[in-house]
Design an enzyme around this catalytic site. Sequence first.
Site, PDB file in Angstrom:
ATOM      1  N   TYR A  14       0.603  -1.210  -0.046  1.00 14.44           N
ATOM      2  CA  TYR A  14      -0.054   0.014   0.095  1.00 14.44           C
ATOM      3  C   TYR A  14       0.807   1.279   0.147  1.00 14.44           C
ATOM      4  CZ  TYR A  14      -4.032  -2.887   1.200  1.00 14.44           C
ATOM      5  OH  TYR A  14      -5.258  -3.748   1.192  1.00 14.44           O
ATOM      6  N   LEU A  74     -18.905  -1.413   0.268  1.00 19.14           N
ATOM      7  CA  LEU A  74     -19.693  -0.489  -0.185  1.00 19.14           C
ATOM      8  C   LEU A  74     -19.368  -0.494  -1.934  1.00 19.14           C
ATOM      9  CD1 LEU A  74     -19.696   2.458   2.266  1.00 19.14           C
ATOM     10  CD2 LEU A  74     -21.152   0.568   2.250  1.00 19.14           C
ATOM     11  N   ALA A  75     -18.847  -1.532  -2.399  1.00 14.46           N
ATOM     12  CA  ALA A  75     -18.609  -1.751  -3.937  1.00 14.46           C
ATOM     13  C   ALA A  75     -18.139  -0.297  -4.511  1.00 14.46           C
ATOM     14  CB  ALA A  75     -20.140  -1.972  -4.538  1.00 14.46           C
ATOM     15  N   GLY A  76     -17.055   0.043  -3.786  1.00 16.33           N
ATOM     16  CA  GLY A  76     -16.398   1.171  -4.471  1.00 16.33           C
ATOM     17  C   GLY A  76     -17.022   2.588  -4.431  1.00 16.33           C
ATOM     18  N   GLY A  77     -17.936   2.496  -3.414  1.00 12.47           N
ATOM     19  CA  GLY A  77     -18.970   3.885  -3.249  1.00 12.47           C
ATOM     20  C   GLY A  77     -20.218   3.619  -3.853  1.00 12.47           C
ATOM     21  N   LEU A 102     -22.698   1.807  -3.219  1.00 11.80           N
ATOM     22  CA  LEU A 102     -23.739   1.490  -2.125  1.00 11.80           C
ATOM     23  C   LEU A 102     -23.539   2.480  -1.128  1.00 11.80           C
ATOM     24  CD1 LEU A 102     -23.081  -2.313  -1.748  1.00 11.80           C
ATOM     25  CD2 LEU A 102     -24.964  -1.268  -2.860  1.00 11.80           C
ATOM     26  N   GLY A 103     -22.898   3.543  -1.459  1.00 11.68           N
ATOM     27  CA  GLY A 103     -22.761   4.828  -0.335  1.00 11.68           C
ATOM     28  C   GLY A 103     -23.586   5.999  -0.598  1.00 11.68           C
ATOM     29  N   GLY A 104     -24.691   5.561  -1.407  1.00 13.03           N
ATOM     30  CA  GLY A 104     -25.617   6.980  -1.628  1.00 13.03           C
ATOM     31  C   GLY A 104     -25.341   7.746  -2.832  1.00 13.03           C
TER      32      GLY A 104
END
Length: 330
Positions: free
Chosen positions: A53, A213-216, A218-220
């Site tokens: 990383y 969150l599937a790369g955002g 699922l984050g709205g």
Amino acid sequence: MEYTHLGRSGLTVSRLVLGTMNFGTETSEEHSRTIMDRAHEHGINFFDTANVYGMRQGESSTEEIIGRWFAAVGGRREKTVLATKTYLPTGDWPNERSLSALQIRRSCEASLKRLRTDHIDVCQMHHIDRNTPWEEIWEAFTVLRQQGKVLYFGSSNFAGWHIAQAQEAARSRHFLGLVSEQSIYNLLNRWVELEVLPAARAYGLGVIPWGPLAGGVLGGVLRKQKEGGSSRGSTGRSAGTLAEHRDTIEAYEKLCADLGEDPAHVGLAWLLAQNGVTGPVVGPRTAEQLDGSLRALEITLDDGTLAELNELFPPPGPNGAKPAPEAYAW
């Protein structure tokens, strides 16, 4: 904060895992330190990193950032369950990748120096190595454990049969074996329910979902678009995922709105409700994002809501077959 044991081990970890992949790349070292401070303030004691990383030329690696944070104030390391990974290439030479005994030893020693610590709590294999026998891998890990340099071992991105192979090989050596498996797992990607989750439960591994969150997506993401804000879920690879599942995501965000909850928090709460899940990896870019994720621990999804989520995001399995993990049964 809620705590649980990591798999069948006696190690106690927080049910939210601090992911550090953004440290040094998307998030400056100063802000990374703030996030780690905030994590401890919230009682998050489980930090996840990897030896690759932040490995950009001329910049500090993520492990180095964490190591300097440990060294700056006494007691931080003692409060932290530290997990890192090995397998992916760290250079161009042949033995700077995979899971040979030589690479495992060198990788562990290098991580210890970067992290400024005398031991790693959980060393995770970042991927299966199809060319190194388990006898060699477990012997190398046994030596590290005897030396006190690594206490526990985990896997990442393993198939169910890889977990079975690893555990049976460890059993033959009278060794504890794996205590955790880190897999991609979210409402949009439930493939681990077919075999990985059942194997992990059977062998006593705690499952640590990454990409919760599937790369955002699922984050709205749709709500943020309407509000004129930016969202990681609408750019890069996530843009294709959103385009493919737009109707489903729209229905999901409506369900979350009816619950009065943020979609990101519902996505994390759903994972926390799954049998065998230790805790999802949350990778905040800011301290505020970390603060918000704690709401997931307070959400209890009732049977009706869980059923609705299963309708929107069906478990994997052939049409007409039983849902996972019995999708292959007849």
